[in-house]
Design an enzyme around this catalytic site. Structure first.
Site, PDB file in Angstrom:
ATOM      1  N   ASP A  69      67.765  34.503  41.483  1.00 37.19           N
ATOM      2  CA  ASP A  69      66.667  34.672  40.847  1.00 37.19           C
ATOM      3  C   ASP A  69      65.886  35.690  41.503  1.00 37.19           C
ATOM      4  OD1 ASP A  69      65.772  32.774  43.146  1.00 37.19           O
ATOM      5  OD2 ASP A  69      63.692  33.288  42.057  1.00 37.19           O
ATOM      6  N   TYR A  71      59.697  26.475  41.529  1.00 37.08           N
ATOM      7  CA  TYR A  71      59.752  26.542  40.148  1.00 37.08           C
ATOM      8  C   TYR A  71      59.725  24.956  39.745  1.00 37.08           C
ATOM      9  CZ  TYR A  71      61.649  31.129  40.628  1.00 37.08           C
ATOM     10  OH  TYR A  71      61.971  32.670  41.123  1.00 37.08           O
ATOM     11  N   GLU A 102      58.477  41.157  46.454  1.00 39.00           N
ATOM     12  CA  GLU A 102      59.799  40.516  45.970  1.00 39.00           C
ATOM     13  C   GLU A 102      60.203  41.088  44.546  1.00 39.00           C
ATOM     14  OE1 GLU A 102      62.190  36.375  46.451  1.00 39.00           O
ATOM     15  OE2 GLU A 102      59.926  36.268  46.685  1.00 39.00           O
TER      16      GLU A 102
END
Length: 496
Positions: free
Chosen positions: A85, A236, A476
């Protein structure tokens, strides 16, 4: 005497070249000079650097190699493939599914503007959907995460060297996850539209699987962060609830199938599933604004009066985020960037801007505007707002920095990304173990592998940006930052 005209000519030539350089530089600074097609190409290329599994022969990002080839073996399944991800080596199913939905929506609405990059965008979707088919192969089960996030985050390793725990996490009838299952159904349904004419058999496979996964999500209701809290939180965690993902999945199945059952589901569950809540949010955890904008297209085309309340919500979303209004639900930095607290701000910038652009197109075709209390939002204004955000990302900002790696002359060099910051397997064949990577993480040097197309979390509310790996919220990149940006760049490459 013959030298004077030559000297005069050379002087004029030098002045002309200098003025041309000034013009090009000035045009780049004020916007309008961006090469949106080049940025589009790079934004899609980024996904190849995020690939997990056995890489294909046409892999273009050469500093990456095969990784995580035994994923799923602990449960007797082949769960290889998919995307990491962000800058770590975990495969999180919730944001991966959202990434797939937004990549598909980008192609559905703006694929005609992608030119030669359309085939690469479709490949990016298929890399994800091949994986989503694997994780949904067992009825009433979805494998939602590969890898232990705490184990992974304790190391700074290349994905090719991983020796961290590759724990498999799943939802099932006893451990529901309507949020991640609903988003997975949405991703499969949206992708089925992408492949409808390109590969009808694959499209039918995706759609049939979407139907089955949605039925599972709806009949076994609950949030996956309740079932798998220790694994998925705080990474998440579903803070917003699973109701929006059920509506989101139904909306995409309605769009993909035109079946009456999904239209009736949406109308019946609009209030029950809180369609009007938090209308100014859109991202991997909150689908409300996206639901309202997507359904509004049918209302604006004059085909669905029964969805009129969603159009009202979509208008409310637009009015709540316009700059310059007294009750705006988002902040804007001094340089003009949309800002929401919580880190990785560019995810909000690209997702909300995508909705501005999509809705502006739907409004244009219907010759409509959005009436707000203090001003009217025309399609042209919404396109202008979206373009302003894209241009900020590409370098029209107080720091004159592109936040897309590899685009422009100045861009982040020390992004928070394991594979990019560690020497490649080709450059350093010996294994770099868990803690051996720390010196690369802490190094002031630029990353050895330029992760072309990666868009980082971006500057803070004052437009300041630390180009430093430890500042992960700013440095990031993520797949769900890039996915909606693909659609934006496609449109502006054709309509600069």
């Amino acid at each position: 005497m013959a030298r004077k005209p030559l000297i005069a000519f050379l002087g004029i030539f030098r002045v002309t070249v200098f003025l041309l350089w000034i013009f090009l530089t000035f045009r780049q600074v004020i916007g309008g000079g961006h090469d949106y097609h080049d940025a589009l190409r790079k934004s899609i290329l980024f996904f190849e650097g995020q690939r997990s599994g056995k890489l294909p022969p046409d892999q273009r990002v050469k500093w990456r190699s095969d990784s995580a080839l035994r994923d799923g073996s602990a449960v007797g399944r082949d769960l290889t493939g998919g995307y990491y991800d962000a800058g770590d080596n975990i495969k999180f199913g919730f944001p991966m599914a959202f990434t797939t939905t937004l990549l598909s929506w980008s192609i559905i609405d703006f694929g005609r503007n992608m030119g030669s990059e359309l085939k690469n965008a479709v490949k990016a979707v298929k890399w994800a959907t091949d994986y989503l088919l694997k994780v949904t192969a067992v009825p009433n089960v979805v494998y939602v995460q590969l890898g232990d996030a705490y184990s992974d985050h304790n190391c700074w390793e290349r994905p090719e060297d991983m020796d961290t725990l590759r724990t498999v996490y799943k939802i099932d009838g006893s451990h529901p996850g309507s949020d991640v299952a609903g988003e997975t159904a949405a991703a499969l349904a949206a992708a089925s539209i992408v492949f409808r004419s390109r590969d009808p058999a694959y499209s039918r496979l995706l759609l049939n699987r979407a139907v089955r996964v949605f039925d599972f999500a709806d009949s076994h209701r609950g949030a996956y962060s309740n079932s798998l809290r220790s694994a998925v939180c705080p990474f998440y965690c579903d803070v917003n609830g699973y109701q929006d993902e059920l509506l989101w999945g139904a909306v995409w199945l309605h769009k993909a199938t035109r079946r009456r059952r999904y239209r009736e589901y949406i109308v019946k569950n609009e209030v029950i599933l809180h369609a009007g809540d938090t209308i100014n949010e859109f991202g991997w955890d909150n689908k409300h604004a996206g639901i309202n904008v997507l359904i509004s297209k049918e209302v604006l085309m004059g085909r669905a009066e029964y969805f009129e309340s969603f159009k009202h919500n979509a208008d409310g979303f637009i009015c709540s985020v316009l700059p310059g209004i007294s009750h705006s639900q988002v902040q804007y930095s001094p340089g003009g960037l949309i800002f929401k607290a919580g880190g990785s701000n560019m995810q909000h910038v690209t997702s909300l801007s995508f909705l501005f652009l999509a809705y502006s197109n739907y409004l244009s075709h219907a010759n409509k505007v959005v009436p707000c209390d203090e001003k009217t939002a025309s399609p042209a204004l919404l396109k202008q707002l979206a373009k302003r955000q894209v241009d900020y990302i590409l370098g029209d900002n107080p720091l004159r920095m592109s936040y897309m790696v590899g685009y422009g002359q100045r861009y982040p060099r020390r992004i928070h990304h394991r594979g990019s910051s560690l020497p490649s397997v080709q450059a350093h064949p010996a294994r770099i173990r868990c803690k051996e990577g720390s010196r690369y993480f802490l190094s002031p040097n630029a990353n050895p592998n330029v992760h072309v197309g990666a868009v980082v979390g971006g500057p803070n509310v004052t437009d300041a940006f630390p180009d430093s790996r430890p500042f992960f919220q700013e440095s990031e990149p993520t797949t769900y930052i890039n996915a909606p940006l693909v659609g934006l760049l496609a449109y502006f490459s054709a309509h600069p």
